[in-house]
Design a protein around this motif. Structure first.
Motif, PDB file in Angstrom:
ATOM      1  N   UNK A 141       1.173  -1.323   0.189  1.00 21.85           N
ATOM      2  CA  UNK A 141      -0.175  -0.115   0.407  1.00 21.85           C
ATOM      3  C   UNK A 141       0.907   1.467  -0.074  1.00 21.85           C
ATOM      4  N   UNK A 142       1.928   1.464   0.852  1.00 20.66           N
ATOM      5  CA  UNK A 142       2.601   2.202   1.206  1.00 20.66           C
ATOM      6  C   UNK A 142       3.605   2.785   0.096  1.00 20.66           C
ATOM      7  N   UNK A 143       4.029   1.793  -0.798  1.00 22.06           N
ATOM      8  CA  UNK A 143       5.340   1.992  -2.166  1.00 22.06           C
ATOM      9  C   UNK A 143       4.229   2.731  -3.751  1.00 22.06           C
ATOM     10  N   UNK A 144       2.496   1.179  -3.208  1.00 21.27           N
ATOM     11  CA  UNK A 144       2.436   1.502  -4.572  1.00 21.27           C
ATOM     12  C   UNK A 144       1.966   2.703  -5.347  1.00 21.27           C
ATOM     13  N   UNK A 145       1.920   4.138  -4.641  1.00 20.75           N
ATOM     14  CA  UNK A 145       2.113   5.116  -5.471  1.00 20.75           C
ATOM     15  C   UNK A 145       3.323   5.635  -6.249  1.00 20.75           C
ATOM     16  N   UNK A 146       4.046   4.875  -5.674  1.00 22.84           N
ATOM     17  CA  UNK A 146       5.833   5.180  -6.361  1.00 22.84           C
ATOM     18  C   UNK A 146       5.404   4.467  -7.529  1.00 22.84           C
ATOM     19  N   UNK A 147       5.679   3.229  -7.025  1.00 23.57           N
ATOM     20  CA  UNK A 147       5.357   1.779  -8.241  1.00 23.57           C
ATOM     21  C   UNK A 147       4.509   1.921  -9.377  1.00 23.57           C
ATOM     22  N   UNK A 148       3.004   2.454  -9.188  1.00 20.41           N
ATOM     23  CA  UNK A 148       1.983   2.649 -10.300  1.00 20.41           C
ATOM     24  C   UNK A 148       2.676   4.206 -11.133  1.00 20.41           C
ATOM     25  N   UNK A 149       3.212   4.995 -10.469  1.00 18.16           N
ATOM     26  CA  UNK A 149       3.445   5.927 -11.049  1.00 18.16           C
ATOM     27  C   UNK A 149       4.660   5.557 -12.408  1.00 18.16           C
ATOM     28  N   UNK A 150       5.562   4.436 -11.519  1.00 21.83           N
ATOM     29  CA  UNK A 150       6.715   4.383 -12.761  1.00 21.83           C
ATOM     30  C   UNK A 150       5.809   3.461 -13.807  1.00 21.83           C
ATOM     31  N   UNK A 151       5.060   2.579 -13.461  1.00 18.86           N
ATOM     32  CA  UNK A 151       4.820   0.794 -14.120  1.00 18.86           C
ATOM     33  C   UNK A 151       3.890   1.077 -14.816  1.00 18.86           C
ATOM     34  N   UNK A 152       3.025   1.779 -14.189  1.00 24.17           N
ATOM     35  CA  UNK A 152       1.331   1.550 -14.406  1.00 24.17           C
ATOM     36  C   UNK A 152       0.734   0.570 -13.569  1.00 24.17           C
ATOM     37  N   UNK A 153      -1.084   0.644 -12.879  1.00 24.25           N
ATOM     38  CA  UNK A 153      -1.416   0.358 -12.359  1.00 24.25           C
ATOM     39  C   UNK A 153      -1.946  -1.173 -13.240  1.00 24.25           C
ATOM     40  N   UNK A 154      -1.288  -2.341 -14.711  1.00 25.73           N
ATOM     41  CA  UNK A 154      -1.774  -3.332 -14.772  1.00 25.73           C
ATOM     42  C   UNK A 154      -0.692  -3.837 -14.336  1.00 25.73           C
ATOM     43  N   UNK A 155       0.699  -2.810 -14.023  1.00 25.45           N
ATOM     44  CA  UNK A 155       1.736  -4.288 -14.387  1.00 25.45           C
ATOM     45  C   UNK A 155       2.072  -4.232 -12.301  1.00 25.45           C
ATOM     46  N   UNK A 156       1.967  -3.293 -11.802  1.00 20.90           N
ATOM     47  CA  UNK A 156       1.488  -3.123 -10.988  1.00 20.90           C
ATOM     48  C   UNK A 156       0.619  -4.371 -10.583  1.00 20.90           C
ATOM     49  N   UNK A 157      -0.534  -4.798 -10.917  1.00 20.94           N
ATOM     50  CA  UNK A 157      -1.446  -5.638 -10.433  1.00 20.94           C
ATOM     51  C   UNK A 157      -0.886  -7.110 -10.373  1.00 20.94           C
ATOM     52  N   UNK A 158      -0.147  -7.024 -12.155  1.00 22.56           N
ATOM     53  CA  UNK A 158       0.877  -8.828 -12.121  1.00 22.56           C
ATOM     54  C   UNK A 158       1.799  -8.748 -10.931  1.00 22.56           C
ATOM     55  N   UNK A 159       2.006  -7.680 -10.318  1.00 30.07           N
ATOM     56  CA  UNK A 159       3.684  -8.026  -8.970  1.00 30.07           C
ATOM     57  C   UNK A 159       2.684  -8.154  -8.174  1.00 30.07           C
ATOM     58  N   UNK A 160       1.599  -7.550  -7.534  1.00 28.40           N
ATOM     59  CA  UNK A 160       0.740  -8.385  -6.392  1.00 28.40           C
ATOM     60  C   UNK A 160       0.417  -9.088  -6.012  1.00 28.40           C
ATOM     61  N   UNK A 161       0.095  -9.549  -7.706  1.00 29.64           N
ATOM     62  CA  UNK A 161      -1.220 -10.648  -7.082  1.00 29.64           C
ATOM     63  C   UNK A 161       0.031 -11.788  -7.326  1.00 29.64           C
ATOM     64  N   UNK A 162       0.993 -11.560  -8.320  1.00 30.09           N
ATOM     65  CA  UNK A 162       1.651 -12.785  -8.016  1.00 30.09           C
ATOM     66  C   UNK A 162       2.697 -13.043  -6.667  1.00 30.09           C
ATOM     67  N   UNK A 163       2.502 -12.823  -6.222  1.00 31.21           N
ATOM     68  CA  UNK A 163       3.333 -12.543  -4.639  1.00 31.21           C
ATOM     69  C   UNK A 163       4.761 -13.595  -4.914  1.00 31.21           C
ATOM     70  N   UNK A 164       4.497 -14.594  -4.857  1.00 26.50           N
ATOM     71  CA  UNK A 164       5.488 -15.169  -4.754  1.00 26.50           C
ATOM     72  C   UNK A 164       6.609 -15.252  -5.952  1.00 26.50           C
ATOM     73  N   UNK A 165       6.472 -14.830  -6.939  1.00 27.04           N
ATOM     74  CA  UNK A 165       7.520 -14.749  -7.819  1.00 27.04           C
ATOM     75  C   UNK A 165       8.151 -13.284  -7.999  1.00 27.04           C
ATOM     76  N   UNK A 166       9.369 -14.182  -8.152  1.00 25.61           N
ATOM     77  CA  UNK A 166      10.359 -12.717  -9.297  1.00 25.61           C
ATOM     78  C   UNK A 166      10.100 -12.459 -10.769  1.00 25.61           C
ATOM     79  N   UNK A 167       9.884 -11.253 -10.253  1.00 24.80           N
ATOM     80  CA  UNK A 167      10.238 -11.151 -11.869  1.00 24.80           C
ATOM     81  C   UNK A 167      11.472 -10.055 -12.417  1.00 24.80           C
TER      82      UNK A 167
END
Length: 250
Positions: A141-167
């Protein structure tokens, strides 16, 4: 080796380095030291550009300290804990100097937030990323604004939901988190040094005004990130999270 936060000034570049023996996880005292060091660098007329880096080889930052997270006893303590990264991101955002990220290895959780809060980021092929928060019962939650600003919410959702995988670092570059990816730390360091020293020869007032443009629309982040810290501070007290983190309390 003991944890540390250091700063060196070389050719008008302020190299800020942090380290913790636990995969560069960031306990509260390190976060505060790093925050103050960035503030000081922003006010130092000798420094025209800042480079943010960490010690060690294969991990840039493992995020928040799980040992401190386990010790949280109530919502106020929880909010205070998560304000560590919130305050650091806001300091990086408001710093009048450009901050170049030198990412030599993996970034997890809050570490990805630090990467996203830099103004320009270079990395090695070893610098994979992971947002593991949902897997332990909280969320980024805290870091979401910074991450979404760089990569967008679609990519953020990929990372957040696939929470046990390294990209991979290439994925991070493709999505805009990294500007370039290098095969070795040596190549990374050469590229960072070359870019930083080139920028020191530019008009510092132009760099300062350009940074304001980069961060337009984030003026409300002081309040937003504080509210997000409150959400995480509440969730970290859940039975799910306490049980998941129990193995880190020893």
């Amino acid at each position: 080796m003991e944890s540390y936060v250091t700063q060196k000034i070389i050719n008008n570049v302020g190299y800020i380095e942090f380290y913790h023996p636990d995969h560069n996880a960031m306990p509260g005292d390190n976060l505060k030291k790093l925050e103050q060091t960035i503030i000081d660098a922003g006010n130092n007329n000798q420094i025209k550009v800042i480079v943010l880096k960490s010690g060690g080889d294969r991990t840039f930052c493992a995020g928040a300290s799980f040992k401190e997270m386990v010790a949280v006893k109530n919502e106020d303590e929880g909010k205070h804990f998560f304000l560590g990264f919130a305050n650091l991101i806001n300091v990086m955002r408001k710093c009048p100097k450009l901050i170049i990220g030198r990412i030599q290895g993996k970034a997890v959780g809050g570490g990805v937030g630090l990467v996203a809060a830099t103004d320009f980021c270079l990395a090695t092929k070893f610098a994979s990323i992971k947002l593991s928060e949902l897997s332990i019962g909280i969320g980024p939650f805290v870091i979401e604004p910074a991450i979404s600003r760089k990569i967008g919410k679609t990519t953020l959702s990929q990372l957040a939901i696939d929470a046990e995988s390294f990209f991979s670092s290439e994925f991070a570059k493709e999505k805009g988190l990294y500007a370039s990816v290098y095969d070795s730390v040596e190549a990374l360091d050469y590229a960072v040094k070359t870019l930083a020293e080139k920028l020191t020869r530019y008009n510092i007032e132009a760099l300062k005004e350009m940074k304001k443009v980069f961060w337009e629309g984030t003026e409300h982040w002081d309040a937003l990130l504080e509210a997000r810290a409150g959400i995480s501070g509440r969730l970290v007290l859940s039975d799910f999270t306490k049980q998941t983190l129990k193995r880190f309390s020893d």
